[in-house]
Scaffold this active site. Structure first.
Site, short mmCIF file in Angstrom:
data_model
loop_
_atom_site.label_atom_id
_atom_site.label_comp_id
_atom_site.label_asym_id
_atom_site.label_seq_id
_atom_site.Cartn_x
_atom_site.Cartn_y
_atom_site.Cartn_z
CE LYS A 42 -6.06 14.28 0.01
NZ LYS A 42 -6.16 13.06 -0.60
NE ARG A 43 -3.18 10.15 10.25
CZ ARG A 43 -2.90 9.52 10.87
NH1 ARG A 43 -3.48 8.34 11.11
NH2 ARG A 43 -1.77 9.41 11.68
CE LYS A 76 -1.90 11.00 2.84
NZ LYS A 76 -2.71 10.12 1.86
CB THR A 91 -9.88 5.51 -1.15
OG1 THR A 91 -9.14 5.40 0.24
CG2 THR A 91 -9.27 4.00 -1.61
CE LYS A 150 -13.69 6.37 0.99
NZ LYS A 150 -12.74 6.28 2.14
CG HIS A 203 -1.98 -0.99 1.06
ND1 HIS A 203 -3.25 -0.69 0.73
CD2 HIS A 203 -2.14 -2.21 1.73
CE1 HIS A 203 -4.14 -1.68 0.76
NE2 HIS A 203 -3.15 -2.72 1.27
C1 26V Z 1 1.85 2.19 7.83
C2 26V Z 1 2.80 2.15 9.06
C3 26V Z 1 4.08 2.26 8.90
C4 26V Z 1 4.53 1.21 10.23
C5 26V Z 1 3.97 1.67 11.40
C6 26V Z 1 2.62 1.60 11.47
C7 26V Z 1 1.82 1.88 10.14
C8 26V Z 1 0.52 1.74 9.93
C9 26V Z 1 -0.10 1.88 8.75
C10 26V Z 1 0.63 2.30 7.76
C11 26V Z 1 -0.08 1.96 6.46
C12 26V Z 1 0.48 3.06 5.43
C13 26V Z 1 -0.16 2.82 4.09
C14 26V Z 1 -1.26 3.18 3.80
O1 26V Z 1 -2.02 3.76 4.53
N1 26V Z 1 -1.36 3.54 2.44
C15 26V Z 1 -2.49 3.93 1.95
O2 26V Z 1 -3.42 2.84 1.44
C16 26V Z 1 -4.45 3.18 0.56
C17 26V Z 1 -5.36 2.11 0.51
O3 26V Z 1 -4.53 1.11 -0.53
C18 26V Z 1 -4.27 4.02 -0.49
O4 26V Z 1 -5.24 4.62 -1.09
C19 26V Z 1 -3.25 5.48 -0.05
O5 26V Z 1 -2.83 5.87 -1.26
C20 26V Z 1 -2.04 4.88 0.67
O6 26V Z 1 -1.48 5.79 1.18
#
Ligand code: 26V
Length: 808
Positions: free
Chosen positions: A544-545, A550, A652, A656, A356
């Site tokens: 968004k975050r 971003k 995403t 929406k 992701h």
């Molecule tokens: C990453 C990490 C890094 C290590 C520690 C904790 C933690 C927790 C969550 C994440 C996830 C980051 C990746 C993420 O959210 N990606 C997003 O995924 C969406 C669904 O596929 C996508 O639409 C977004 O573009 C993408 O940034």
């Protein structure tokens, strides 16, 4: 659930009295909510059981979506819709003197995710159930969800989200299905003749995983799937506690506390990987418990584990659940007596993986010391996977020798979880075309060279039921009036709207509905922030975050430029605009918090200035979350999707907005590209560097923020004012200033600024021509069908999981 409105009222009143032991005239809103949720639950439970039995009876292959995050949002409204009783309930409650919309606000919101990745998991569960597909979730029941955000004097302040404090109507605790998860200790091998050995593990700690099941209700199809969330508890009963802690109550409590910590909170930083032991414990905890419960029920049905891949699929959502690979190997080898080769074949046939993010700072690479200490047996298995993998590579692709550090699973004293994920699964996918291409050509180029067939794309989607049908009913009804309701089952049928794009009656109705949603949002904005906004102004929204890539900062700098123009250029005019932001920053992410403070400083400067505020308003809505998002998308005109090209895997929120009739201003990044391909260049406002141009800068250098700053006087003045004391205190936004100039503007904001400004001017002009604007709004809705997560899930089901729908 009940035949009609009268039956509903009857059952509701009965149930109320038996639940609360008082007359309905004494009810609080929360009592009413509980009663209604209870009635829904009763109905759902029957379907839930029947669905489970049907899967068993039909021997359906089932998929389990393993994810550390499920950003679910509230259930009541969606469940009523799925059970097809929404109208009767609304009217019945009305006659009893209650408004459904007030009651839904009583439901605590399960915010068990950070952002896109967690929300995607929730949309996928919704689509699986709606499509009658045997698919379930497996995750953690965090006691605290993502922090609650307050804005105090412009600063973000975090508060704990104690969402379970009044109970949760949508879960059932299943103590009888608890399993024990071992941590730490030591491992030894016992020889058992002719070269064989038996593995012994003496754990230092055992944690009991107790499942809580939540029903995932399919849309009007009687299918109810399961989301199993695990909670950590002490495995010791009172006698055992007594004998182990006799007389030491303090140590006893400390023992309980340290175990419960595992499922206590969701890690709120999704930007940077940190090698935190607790995080690894969370990962192994829910993976081990999940696998154990899947295999227990599988074995009850007497299948041979050799055939596991024909009956079960396990999907790994990002690298967080990757320990599922060595854990399944451990079970097959140590507990079930399989040889390595056979165990490896089975494991790979079961597992698949989604990546992701391309951000290198988010990639998980666990230090081997930490890993070995916590999961000694799993570590040995990973070592063996690595040893065999490296040997195979060298044998079959000798030219890879120079690259072993990049492709090995263990290198530089760390375990590379992404490499393990690719090696230990039969499928690796990205989440939008461009993202998958970059994965194949850059991050995973060497793997792609060796295993081209393993890589594939599954462009993300969103559930149109929550994000359109349920959150924007007036617009959904008007669409149905025009083209019929087939789009609810087949969202691609929304394209029937295409031929209505120039219909002036439809345009007017949609404009009217949009205005109503904007009026409602304006009231909410006033209630929450005290800011009065004009519902006829353009609602321009970025939610968004908060992350540097971003580029909320690009949006803010543009607002800053409008401020100067309005203030100083008497000939300058613009269509009134309300800029709305919603964003949580990771608590330790200083830069992101500074951007929030800057946006709020702009808001204070602008909203009170009589020269400027008739044209311009800035609103930062605190605590952005699913339930707030459901109110924002229907009320938006402009969707800000302005990440530095090549950085946003998909996005995403962009989908929406589109589905709710907002036009996108965006870069060629993530799924924006596919949105552009669907609607055509005339119906989206694209600006900025292409992904290739950005990647060239990153690879070859050659970017000078200072040159950009020098060459654009308007921009230069804005940047200077961040620190020169003319608008804010001297040095007030030094960190942002430095990010742009001292650190050479890593995300190329200055480079894209002018092109962004021009795109914003195109929007300004277009909004002045309602027929042009609403034609594009209709075309966007018409083309949004492919971005339903139903389409995405069908692709996963067919190409990766090989699961089939059931009929009930
Ligand atoms: C990453 C990490 C890094 C290590 C520690 C904790 C933690 C927790 C969550 C994440 C996830 C980051 C990746 C993420 O959210 N990606 C997003 O995924 C969406 C669904 O596929 C996508 O639409 C977004 O573009 C993408 O940034």
């Amino acid at each position: 659930m009940f035949k009609d409105k009268e039956k509903f009222k009857e059952r509701f009143t009965e149930r109320f009295v038996s639940m609360h032991g008082k007359a309905i005239t004494e009810a609080t809103e929360n009592d009413i909510y509980q009663t209604l949720a209870y009635l829904v639950r009763e109905t759902v439970t029957t379907d839930w059981l029947r669905t489970k039995e049907t899967y068993i009876h039909k021997k359906s292959k089932q998929v389990y979506y393993f994810s550390l995050e499920f950003l679910l949002g509230r259930f009541l409204h969606n469940n009523l819709l799925s059970l097809d009783v929404l109208k009767d309930v609304e009217r019945g409650l009305d006659e009893l003197g209650y408004q459904l919309s007030d009651l839904t606000e009583e439901e605590p919101e399960p915010g068990l995710g950070n952002g896109g990745l967690g929300r995607l998991a929730a949309c996928f569960l919704d689509s699986l159930a709606a499509l009658g597909l045997p698919g379930h979730g497996n995750g953690i029941r965090y006691q605290y969800g993502l922090f609650k955000q307050k804005i105090i004097d412009g600063y973000q302040v975090e508060l704990p989200d104690n969402w379970l404090k009044n109970g949760n109507m949508w879960e059932i605790r299943r103590s009888d299905k608890a399993v024990d998860v071992p941590f730490g200790g030591h491992v030894w091998l016992e020889e058992v003749g002719d070269g064989g050995y038996r593995v012994h593990h003496e754990p230092a700690e055992i944690v009991r995983a107790v499942p809580y099941d939540m029903p995932i209700v399919g849309y009007q199809n009687k299918v109810v799937n399961n989301l199993r969330l695990w909670s950590a508890e002490s495995p010791l009963d009172d006698d055992e506690l007594l004998s182990q802690y006799r007389g030491n109550y303090k140590d006893l409590l400390a023992h309980k506390q340290s175990i419960q910590t595992i499922s206590e909170f969701l890690y709120p930083d999704d930007t940077t990987y940190e090698g935190k032991e607790l995080r690894l414990k969370q990962q192994y905890f829910f993976v081990s418990a999940g696998l154990r419960s899947i295999l227990t029920s599988f074995k009850k049905r007497n299948h041979s584990l050799k055939q596991l891949g024909n009956h079960i699929a396990i999907h790994i959502n990002d690298t967080h659940p990757v320990v599922a690979i060595p854990e399944l190997m451990r079970i097959l080898i140590d507990e079930e007596g399989f040889g390595w080769e056979e165990a490896w074949r089975i494991t790979k046939s079961v597992m698949s993986f989604t990546n992701h993010t391309l951000l290198s700072e988010a990639l998980e690479r666990w230090p081997i010391d930490l890993f070995r200490r916590l999961l000694p047996r799993i570590y040995l298995i990973i070592e063996e996977i690595n040893r065999r993998f490296c040997k195979d590579v060298l044998a079959n692709y000798p030219h890879m020798e120079a690259h072993m550090r990049d492709i090995a699973i263990i290198a530089d004293d760390r375990i590379n979880m992404a490499n393990l994920a690719v090696v230990g699964t039969h499928s690796t996918n990205g989440v939008a075309q461009i993202h998958t291409e970059i994965l194949k050509q850059r991050e995973m180029r060497l793997f792609y060279e060796m295993f081209p067939l393993r890589f594939n794309n599954k462009t993300n989607g969103i559930t149109h039921r929550r994000w359109f049908l349920s959150s924007n009913p007036a617009l959904a009804n008007r669409v149905t009036e025009a083209i019929g309701d087939s789009w609810i089952q087949h969202p691609s049928d929304l394209q029937k709207l295409t031929k209505w794009a120039e219909d002036s009656a439809l345009q007017k109705d949609i404009a009217e509905i949009k205005l109503q949603r904007k009026e409602e949002l304006a009231l909410l904005i006033e209630k929450e922030t005290g800011i009065v906004v004009d519902p006829t102004s353009i609602f321009d929204v970025q939610v968004k975050r908060l992350h540097a890539y971003k580029r909320q900062l690009l949006n803010a700098l543009h607002i800053h430029s409008l401020y100067y123009r309005l203030k100083e250029d008497r000939s300058f005019t613009m269509t009134p605009r309300t800029f709305i932001f919603g964003a949580k920053a990771a608590p330790g992410y200083h830069y992101a918090k500074e951007v929030i403070r800057y946006i709020n400083a702009l808001a204070r400067l602008i909203n009170q200035d009589p020269d400027v505020s008739p044209y311009l308003k800035v609103v930062f809505l605190e605590n952005y979350r699913v339930s707030l998002a459901e109110k924002i998308f229907p009320a938006s005109d402009v969707s800000e999707q302005i990440s530095t090209a090549s950085y946003e895997a998909s996005g995403t929120g962009n989908m929406k907005f589109m589905m709710n009739g907002a036009l996108t201003i965006g870069t060629l990044d993530g799924a924006n590209i596919e949105i552009r391909d669907e609607v055509g260049d005339a119906n989206i406002f694209i600006f900025g560097l292409t992904p290739q141009e950005v990647m060239n800068y990153k690879q070859y250098g050659g970017y000078s923020a200072y040159d950009q700053y020098s060459a654009q006087p308007e921009l230069r003045r804005i940047i200077d004012s961040l620190v020169d004391g003319t608008l804010f205190a001297p040095g007030e936004f030094q960190a942002i200033y430095d990010s742009l100039l001292t650190y050479n503007d890593e995300y190329l904001i200055l480079k894209d600024f002018m092109s962004y400004q021009q795109a914003q001017e195109r929007i300004d002009r277009m909004y002045q021509q309602p027929e042009e604007w609403y034609k594009r709004v209709i075309l966007n809705i018409a083309r949004s069908g492919v971005f339903s997560s139903d389409r995405t899930i069908k692709e996963y089901a067919n190409a990766i999981w090989n699961i089939k729908p059931i009929q009930l």
